[in-house]
Motif scaffolding. Structure first.
Motif, PDB file in Angstrom:
ATOM      1  N   PRO A 154       0.825  -1.206   0.000  1.00 31.03           N
ATOM      2  CA  PRO A 154       0.000   0.000   0.000  1.00 31.03           C
ATOM      3  C   PRO A 154       0.860   1.259   0.000  1.00 31.03           C
ATOM      4  N   GLY A 155       0.405   2.254  -0.723  1.00 37.42           N
ATOM      5  CA  GLY A 155       1.118   3.522  -0.732  1.00 37.42           C
ATOM      6  C   GLY A 155       2.105   3.693  -1.866  1.00 37.42           C
ATOM      7  N   LEU A 156       2.470   2.604  -2.536  1.00 36.00           N
ATOM      8  CA  LEU A 156       3.430   2.734  -3.630  1.00 36.00           C
ATOM      9  C   LEU A 156       2.779   3.247  -4.912  1.00 36.00           C
ATOM     10  N   GLY A 157       1.491   3.043  -5.036  1.00 32.94           N
ATOM     11  CA  GLY A 157       0.779   3.564  -6.206  1.00 32.94           C
ATOM     12  C   GLY A 157       1.136   2.880  -7.509  1.00 32.94           C
ATOM     13  N   LEU A 158       1.465   1.592  -7.447  1.00 26.15           N
ATOM     14  CA  LEU A 158       1.868   0.875  -8.650  1.00 26.15           C
ATOM     15  C   LEU A 158       0.656   0.416  -9.459  1.00 26.15           C
ATOM     16  N   ALA A 159       0.800   0.439 -10.773  1.00 28.37           N
ATOM     17  CA  ALA A 159      -0.206  -0.141 -11.655  1.00 28.37           C
ATOM     18  C   ALA A 159       0.122  -1.622 -11.842  1.00 28.37           C
ATOM     19  N   SER A 160      -0.902  -2.425 -12.057  1.00 29.45           N
ATOM     20  CA  SER A 160      -0.678  -3.869 -12.181  1.00 29.45           C
ATOM     21  C   SER A 160      -1.639  -4.470 -13.190  1.00 29.45           C
ATOM     22  N   ARG A 161      -1.222  -5.626 -13.704  1.00 24.52           N
ATOM     23  CA  ARG A 161      -2.070  -6.399 -14.616  1.00 24.52           C
ATOM     24  C   ARG A 161      -1.933  -7.863 -14.230  1.00 24.52           C
ATOM     25  N   SER A 162      -3.032  -8.473 -13.864  1.00 25.29           N
ATOM     26  CA  SER A 162      -3.002  -9.868 -13.420  1.00 25.29           C
ATOM     27  C   SER A 162      -2.610 -10.794 -14.559  1.00 25.29           C
ATOM     28  N   VAL A 163      -1.737 -11.758 -14.249  1.00 28.43           N
ATOM     29  CA  VAL A 163      -1.355 -12.760 -15.241  1.00 28.43           C
ATOM     30  C   VAL A 163      -1.561 -14.177 -14.706  1.00 28.43           C
ATOM     31  N   PRO A 277       2.794   4.007 -12.938  1.00 29.95           N
ATOM     32  CA  PRO A 277       1.951   4.733 -13.889  1.00 29.95           C
ATOM     33  C   PRO A 277       2.331   6.208 -13.970  1.00 29.95           C
ATOM     34  N   GLY A 278       1.918   6.827 -15.065  1.00 28.89           N
ATOM     35  CA  GLY A 278       2.055   8.280 -15.183  1.00 28.89           C
ATOM     36  C   GLY A 278       3.361   8.763 -15.764  1.00 28.89           C
ATOM     37  N   GLY A 279       4.365   7.896 -15.875  1.00 28.73           N
ATOM     38  CA  GLY A 279       5.660   8.317 -16.403  1.00 28.73           C
ATOM     39  C   GLY A 279       5.928   7.723 -17.769  1.00 28.73           C
ATOM     40  N   TYR A 280       7.132   7.966 -18.271  1.00 28.35           N
ATOM     41  CA  TYR A 280       7.533   7.425 -19.564  1.00 28.35           C
ATOM     42  C   TYR A 280       7.741   5.915 -19.464  1.00 28.35           C
ATOM     43  N   MET A 281       7.257   5.199 -20.446  1.00 24.04           N
ATOM     44  CA  MET A 281       7.504   3.768 -20.531  1.00 24.04           C
ATOM     45  C   MET A 281       8.047   3.459 -21.914  1.00 24.04           C
ATOM     46  N   SER A 282       9.184   2.795 -21.963  1.00 21.88           N
ATOM     47  CA  SER A 282       9.816   2.490 -23.238  1.00 21.88           C
ATOM     48  C   SER A 282       8.942   1.550 -24.065  1.00 21.88           C
ATOM     49  N   ARG A 283       9.213   1.551 -25.384  1.00 26.58           N
ATOM     50  CA  ARG A 283       8.483   0.637 -26.258  1.00 26.58           C
ATOM     51  C   ARG A 283       8.765  -0.810 -25.887  1.00 26.58           C
ATOM     52  N   ALA A 284       9.993  -1.075 -25.439  1.00 25.47           N
ATOM     53  CA  ALA A 284      10.344  -2.443 -25.049  1.00 25.47           C
ATOM     54  C   ALA A 284       9.517  -2.894 -23.855  1.00 25.47           C
ATOM     55  N   ALA A 285       9.346  -2.012 -22.868  1.00 23.75           N
ATOM     56  CA  ALA A 285       8.543  -2.356 -21.691  1.00 23.75           C
ATOM     57  C   ALA A 285       7.078  -2.549 -22.077  1.00 23.75           C
ATOM     58  N   GLN A 286       6.578  -1.700 -22.959  1.00 19.57           N
ATOM     59  CA  GLN A 286       5.197  -1.868 -23.430  1.00 19.57           C
ATOM     60  C   GLN A 286       5.030  -3.204 -24.145  1.00 19.57           C
ATOM     61  N   ALA A 287       6.041  -3.567 -24.930  1.00 19.19           N
ATOM     62  CA  ALA A 287       5.976  -4.839 -25.647  1.00 19.19           C
ATOM     63  C   ALA A 287       5.976  -6.012 -24.676  1.00 19.19           C
ATOM     64  N   TRP A 288       6.760  -5.907 -23.583  1.00 21.35           N
ATOM     65  CA  TRP A 288       6.796  -6.979 -22.589  1.00 21.35           C
ATOM     66  C   TRP A 288       5.423  -7.158 -21.949  1.00 21.35           C
ATOM     67  N   LEU A 289       4.766  -6.073 -21.598  1.00 21.92           N
ATOM     68  CA  LEU A 289       3.434  -6.169 -20.983  1.00 21.92           C
ATOM     69  C   LEU A 289       2.453  -6.828 -21.944  1.00 21.92           C
ATOM     70  N   ALA A 290       2.544  -6.468 -23.220  1.00 17.20           N
ATOM     71  CA  ALA A 290       1.639  -7.053 -24.208  1.00 17.20           C
ATOM     72  C   ALA A 290       1.888  -8.547 -24.363  1.00 17.20           C
ATOM     73  N   VAL A 291       3.157  -8.948 -24.388  1.00 20.39           N
ATOM     74  CA  VAL A 291       3.488 -10.366 -24.529  1.00 20.39           C
ATOM     75  C   VAL A 291       3.006 -11.152 -23.309  1.00 20.39           C
ATOM     76  N   CYS A 292       3.162 -10.576 -22.123  1.00 22.78           N
ATOM     77  CA  CYS A 292       2.670 -11.243 -20.900  1.00 22.78           C
ATOM     78  C   CYS A 292       1.173 -11.422 -20.955  1.00 22.78           C
ATOM     79  N   GLU A 293       0.472 -10.406 -21.406  1.00 29.07           N
ATOM     80  CA  GLU A 293      -0.990 -10.487 -21.477  1.00 29.07           C
ATOM     81  C   GLU A 293      -1.411 -11.579 -22.460  1.00 29.07           C
TER      82      GLU A 293
END
Length: 300
Positions: A154-163, A277-293
């Motif tokens: 709690p308090g870290l304010g992280l975004a998450s996506r269940s896998v 959330p809210g900051g810059y995210m590289s294309r590589a990191a975005q691609a990793w999230l998509a592959v995980c999903e």
């Protein structure tokens, strides 16, 4: 001289290459007067002439030779920079470091395989840390993306996506007091010595939280970051451990061990990828999230 216009440098270099203002203008798709004006501005900024006009011939001054050499270097750097940025945008180069706890890394094998196959030029580095350390490093910006168990601190304010969302199983000696339950209630573990991951792992944090909410403190007899070792300790009669359902078939559970599902909806193995959330995210990191999903959600 405070700055130098790269466009003026490009016009100057092209004029020297073509040995003609007219031909340079044609190559640059501008008017001859524009080329002349930009070179004059460059000379004014430097404070010395760069070209000597001798009829139809153009001769470099000493300063002009230096500006030509350094100008070509600067334009080369800009060309390479543009190409490298385009490569990063197209994911044809670059690198990404992902934080994955050792206790959940087996689940991510399909995602790692798919990512490497889809982006072979990207260097993927896996940093094995406890879930709580990963959450802290993602919050601090040391990692762009990671994996942990939900809920996050709690308090870290992280975004998450269940896998993956899995029940836990209680694993321990055949003579353990909880073995008469078909599904083990949390209360049955009140006085049971527990074998858990280290304190920097999210599962241990959740066990402490849920047992405290149920009115007792977890009795942790030993801790390890390796499932196999926890199972070996349980087989030696040193206590009871909690194993996520997907890992039961992968671990060597001998006949001397009892296995029962844990009847506690608040305490399960809810694996997620996380980012700030809210900051810059590289294309590589975005691609990793998509592959995980794509590759992990169906298994949860």
């Amino acid at each position: 001289m405070t700055r130098m216009d790269l466009r003026a440098l490009r016009y100057f270099v092209e004029t020297v290459r073509q040995q003609s203002f007219t031909l340079a203008a044609e190559r640059l798709n501008v008017t001859q007067s524009t080329v002349s004006k930009m070179i004059r501005q460059l000379e004014d900024e430097i404070g010395q002439p760069l070209l000597i006009r001798d009829g139809r011939q153009l001769h470099l001054t000493d300063v002009g030779r230096v500006v030509l050499e350094r100008g070509q270097e600067a334009l080369g750097v800009m060309h390479n920079l543009t190409r490298e940025v385009a490569d990063l945008a197209d994911l044809t180069r670059g690198e990404l470091t992902v934080g994955i706890p050792p206790m959940v890394n087996l689940l991510f094998a399909p995602a790692v395989k798919a990512f490497r196959a889809r982006y072979p030029a990207l260097a993927l580095h896996l940093r094995e840390l406890g879930g709580q350390l990963i959450e802290q490093q993602v919050t601090a910006g040391e990692l762009e993306v990671g994996a942990t168990l939900l809920p996050t601190e709690p308090g870290l304010g992280l975004a998450s996506r269940s896998v993956g969302h899995y029940p836990l199983h209680v694993v321990g000696p055949l003579q353990a007091s909880w073995t008469h339950h078909a599904q083990v209630p949390l209360e049955a573990l009140r006085d049971t010595p527990l074998l858990l991951p280290g304190d920097d792992f999210s599962l241990t944090r959740r066990v402490r939280e849920v047992t405290a909410a149920s009115g007792f403190e977890a009795r942790i007899a030993a801790q390890s970051g390796q499932w196999d070792f926890l199972i070996a300790l349980a087989a030696a009669g040193l206590g009871t451990t909690l194993i996520p359902a997907p890992l039961l078939a992968r671990l060597n559970l001998g006949a001397e061990l009892a296995v029962r599902p844990l009847a506690e909806p608040r305490l399960d193995w809810h694996v997620a990828v996380i980012w700030k959330p809210g900051g810059y995210m590289s294309r590589a990191a975005q691609a990793w999230l998509a592959v995980c999903e794509e590759n992990l959600l169906a298994t949860g």
